[in-house]
Design a protein around this motif. Structure first.
Motif, PDB file in Angstrom:
ATOM      1  N   VAL A   1      28.219 -11.700  41.632  1.00 17.70           N
ATOM      2  CA  VAL A   1      28.034 -11.554  40.194  1.00 17.70           C
ATOM      3  C   VAL A   1      28.333 -10.116  39.771  1.00 17.70           C
ATOM      4  O   VAL A   1      29.091  -9.875  38.822  1.00 17.70           O
ATOM      5  N   GLY A   2      27.746  -9.156  40.483  1.00 20.80           N
ATOM      6  CA  GLY A   2      27.970  -7.759  40.131  1.00 20.80           C
ATOM      7  C   GLY A   2      29.415  -7.337  40.261  1.00 20.80           C
ATOM      8  O   GLY A   2      29.960  -6.645  39.388  1.00 20.80           O
ATOM      9  N   MET A   3      30.069  -7.755  41.343  1.00 20.09           N
ATOM     10  CA  MET A   3      31.467  -7.365  41.549  1.00 20.09           C
ATOM     11  C   MET A   3      32.395  -8.071  40.563  1.00 20.09           C
ATOM     12  O   MET A   3      33.412  -7.507  40.141  1.00 20.09           O
ATOM     13  N   SER A   4      32.066  -9.296  40.177  1.00 22.34           N
ATOM     14  CA  SER A   4      32.865  -9.976  39.152  1.00 22.34           C
ATOM     15  C   SER A   4      32.720  -9.259  37.812  1.00 22.34           C
ATOM     16  O   SER A   4      33.712  -9.054  37.098  1.00 22.34           O
ATOM     17  N   ALA A   5      31.484  -8.884  37.469  1.00 21.68           N
ATOM     18  CA  ALA A   5      31.281  -8.135  36.228  1.00 21.68           C
ATOM     19  C   ALA A   5      32.041  -6.815  36.264  1.00 21.68           C
ATOM     20  O   ALA A   5      32.642  -6.401  35.263  1.00 21.68           O
ATOM     21  N   ALA A   6      32.039  -6.146  37.429  1.00 19.21           N
ATOM     22  CA  ALA A   6      32.768  -4.892  37.563  1.00 19.21           C
ATOM     23  C   ALA A   6      34.258  -5.101  37.309  1.00 19.21           C
ATOM     24  O   ALA A   6      34.917  -4.295  36.640  1.00 19.21           O
TER      25      ALA A   6
ATOM     26  N   ALA B   1      28.282 -25.236  35.505  1.00 20.80           N
ATOM     27  CA  ALA B   1      29.029 -25.426  36.746  1.00 20.80           C
ATOM     28  C   ALA B   1      30.401 -26.034  36.472  1.00 20.80           C
ATOM     29  O   ALA B   1      31.397 -25.666  37.116  1.00 20.80           O
ATOM     30  N   VAL B   2      30.468 -26.965  35.528  1.00 26.25           N
ATOM     31  CA  VAL B   2      31.767 -27.534  35.138  1.00 26.25           C
ATOM     32  C   VAL B   2      32.688 -26.418  34.642  1.00 26.25           C
ATOM     33  O   VAL B   2      33.866 -26.326  35.027  1.00 26.25           O
ATOM     34  N   ALA B   3      32.155 -25.544  33.787  1.00 26.19           N
ATOM     35  CA  ALA B   3      32.947 -24.429  33.266  1.00 26.19           C
ATOM     36  C   ALA B   3      33.314 -23.452  34.377  1.00 26.19           C
ATOM     37  O   ALA B   3      34.412 -22.874  34.378  1.00 26.19           O
ATOM     38  N   ALA B   4      32.406 -23.264  35.347  1.00 23.57           N
ATOM     39  CA  ALA B   4      32.652 -22.319  36.439  1.00 23.57           C
ATOM     40  C   ALA B   4      33.791 -22.781  37.333  1.00 23.57           C
ATOM     41  O   ALA B   4      34.598 -21.965  37.791  1.00 23.57           O
TER      42      ALA B   4
ATOM     43  N   LEU C   1      32.276 -16.634  36.758  1.00 22.00           N
ATOM     44  CA  LEU C   1      32.062 -16.929  35.342  1.00 22.00           C
ATOM     45  C   LEU C   1      30.954 -16.056  34.776  1.00 22.00           C
ATOM     46  O   LEU C   1      31.077 -15.518  33.663  1.00 22.00           O
ATOM     47  N   MET C   2      29.854 -15.882  35.521  1.00 19.27           N
ATOM     48  CA  MET C   2      28.760 -15.045  35.024  1.00 19.27           C
ATOM     49  C   MET C   2      29.203 -13.593  34.862  1.00 19.27           C
ATOM     50  O   MET C   2      28.792 -12.893  33.927  1.00 19.27           O
TER      51      MET C   2
ATOM     52  N   GLN D   1      30.633 -19.183  26.875  1.00 21.13           N
ATOM     53  CA  GLN D   1      29.782 -20.330  27.172  1.00 21.13           C
ATOM     54  C   GLN D   1      28.393 -20.128  26.569  1.00 21.13           C
ATOM     55  O   GLN D   1      27.934 -18.995  26.422  1.00 21.13           O
ATOM     56  N   ASP D   2      27.742 -21.216  26.265  1.00 18.05           N
ATOM     57  CA  ASP D   2      26.374 -21.171  25.761  1.00 18.05           C
ATOM     58  C   ASP D   2      25.426 -20.919  26.937  1.00 18.05           C
ATOM     59  O   ASP D   2      25.250 -21.776  27.799  1.00 18.05           O
ATOM     60  N   ILE D   3      24.863 -19.736  26.989  1.00 25.02           N
ATOM     61  CA  ILE D   3      23.914 -19.402  28.059  1.00 25.02           C
ATOM     62  C   ILE D   3      22.529 -19.116  27.494  1.00 25.02           C
ATOM     63  O   ILE D   3      21.724 -18.411  28.107  1.00 25.02           O
ATOM     64  N   SER D   4      22.240 -19.703  26.343  1.00 28.85           N
ATOM     65  CA  SER D   4      20.942 -19.465  25.710  1.00 28.85           C
ATOM     66  C   SER D   4      19.788 -19.939  26.591  1.00 28.85           C
ATOM     67  O   SER D   4      18.698 -19.349  26.563  1.00 28.85           O
ATOM     68  N   ALA D   5      20.011 -20.990  27.406  1.00 26.01           N
ATOM     69  CA  ALA D   5      18.947 -21.483  28.287  1.00 26.01           C
ATOM     70  C   ALA D   5      18.621 -20.500  29.398  1.00 26.01           C
ATOM     71  O   ALA D   5      17.558 -20.589  30.023  1.00 26.01           O
ATOM     72  N   LEU D   6      19.524 -19.550  29.652  1.00 26.55           N
ATOM     73  CA  LEU D   6      19.309 -18.561  30.711  1.00 26.55           C
ATOM     74  C   LEU D   6      18.777 -17.248  30.160  1.00 26.55           C
ATOM     75  O   LEU D   6      18.486 -16.329  30.950  1.00 26.55           O
ATOM     76  N   ASP D   7      18.640 -17.138  28.873  1.00 27.69           N
ATOM     77  CA  ASP D   7      18.344 -15.855  28.239  1.00 27.69           C
ATOM     78  C   ASP D   7      17.077 -15.223  28.796  1.00 27.69           C
ATOM     79  O   ASP D   7      16.040 -15.886  28.951  1.00 27.69           O
TER      80      ASP D   7
END
Length: 396
Positions: free
Chosen positions: A23-28, A72-75, A362-363, A378-384
């Protein structure tokens, strides 16, 4: 739309990313391409946490219906996009997953889960009778039905991270633990590390269980251990596996489908995954423990018994490696992604448990969009993160 590495103008904006997992390296990667000056900090080396000890499943088949299944479908589609754009060429293997039922109770779970996958527009094919025998019969002769979940894939976490590292565009501080932050008027101004203090205009916490060190809510995430088995290479006379076999019991162990009894602190599922090398990866356990370096004979024996019961040909192979890792499990079973209270430029992405390899790229992209002030794709409101009222620890 991704831009070639050299085409994005560099910015005076700097971001510190704590955690060099997927996740961190993808964000980077995405923040660098968006023009930010990026530095990744890790107390160890890249992919040395959950990313380096994961099974590599990029799978919708095991996901709980709702936001996680939708993401996961989007990922999976995002992995396909990254291949088309040349980012992850040869690092993603498309394939189907076969969710298998071996008795009537498991069949009930399978039929319910298949219906939920179809409702989420996941392409599946139910296999029974002759079709079942033709597709997986030799690999799993005890199966009475299976759902082929199509357009899935496999990616080795540390290889994805290494590819992103080689693409470059950002700095990595290995063996450099972040202990806290400097701040002014509710705004983080820098990160305090063993190597000194460095300026940052934004911070992303993507360090799994370690993220809790920086937050006031210390009991929000707990370590969840998983143990995995690797066999030697199968011979030419071994049955062909068209893709990983996933027992319906795995869905129950992961919480993707309801169990008949209360959740236990230790549960076993079963996935038999044919690797590109001709070996098999067999897993796995879900244990609320943090003794990462220990492999347990009883767990390994139970997994092997179950694997051979489902696929008897595995009895011909030898176990050459057993390893374990720790996943970051949240209190409600959902990842935490979003802004942390107490600082207007502090973000977090953690708690992915066994879904980090699937959701990681994706994240990383969605974190880049949030940090850049863009609406996420993507809608990530459930993860907020606001659902837990996360705040920065006073000592950090």
């Amino acid at each position: 739309m991704l831009h070639p590495q050299g085409n994005s103008p560099r910015s005076s904006r700097s971001v510190a990313i704590v955690g060099a997992g997927i996740v961190g390296m993808s964000a980077a990667h995405f923040l660098s391409r968006a023009g930010w000056q990026v530095t990744v900090y890790d107390a160890g080396v890249v992919a040395s946490g959950a990313t380096g000890s994961a099974d590599g499943a990029v799978s919708v088949a095991s996901k709980k219906p709702g936001p996680l299944m939708t993401l996961a479908v989007a990922a999976v589609k995002f992995y396909e996009q990254l291949i088309a754009e040349g980012v992850l060429v040869d690092e993603y293997l498309p394939r189907s997953t076969f969710v298998v039922a071996s008795d009537d109770e498991e069949l009930s779970v399978l039929e319910r889960h298949a219906g939920e996958l179809e409702a989420a527009s996941v392409p599946i094919r139910m296999l029974r009778g002759t079709a079942l025998t033709e597709v997986i019969g030799a690999a799993a002769p005890t199966a009475i039905a299976a759902a082929e979940v199509q357009r899935e894939g496999h990616a080795v976490g540390y290889r994805v991270v290494e590819r992103l590292r080689r693409l470059g565009g950002f700095a990595i501080r290995r063996n450099c633990r972040v202990s806290g932050f400097t701040s002014s008027n509710g705004h983080i101004t820098g990160v305090i590390t063993e190597c000194g203090t460095e300026q940052a205009d934004a911070v992303l916490l993507a360090t799994g269980i370690g993220s809790m060190h920086f937050l006031a809510e210390s009991d929000l995430i707990r370590p969840r251990k998983g143990q995995l088995i690797v066999t030697d290479r199968a011979g030419a006379d071994s049955p062909h596996f068209p893709g990983p076999l996933m027992s319906c019991r795995y869905l129950v162990s992961k919480g993707s489908q309801p169990a008949n009894s209360a959740a236990a602190s230790r549960s076993l599922g079963l996935v038999i995954d044919p690797l590109r090398t001709g070996q098999f990866l067999i897993g796995g356990s879900r244990e609320d423990r943090d003794d990462r370096e220990t492999a347990d004979g009883d767990i390994v024996a139970a997994l092997l018994r179950d694997a051979v019961a489902l696929s008897p040909s595995l009895a011909r192979l030898r176990v050459i490696r057993v390893f374990s890792g720790l996943r970051a499990a949240t209190r409600d079973g959902m990842p935490i992604v979003g802004r942390v209270g107490g600082a207007d430029n502090l973000w977090i992405a953690t708690g992915f448990e066994g879904d980090g390899i699937c959701l990681g790229p994706l994240m990383g992209r969605l974190c880049q969009q949030m940090i850049c002030g863009e609406p996420p794709d993507q809608d990530i409101s459930a993860l907020d993160a606001t659902r837990f009222r996360l705040t920065l620890a006073a000592a950090a």
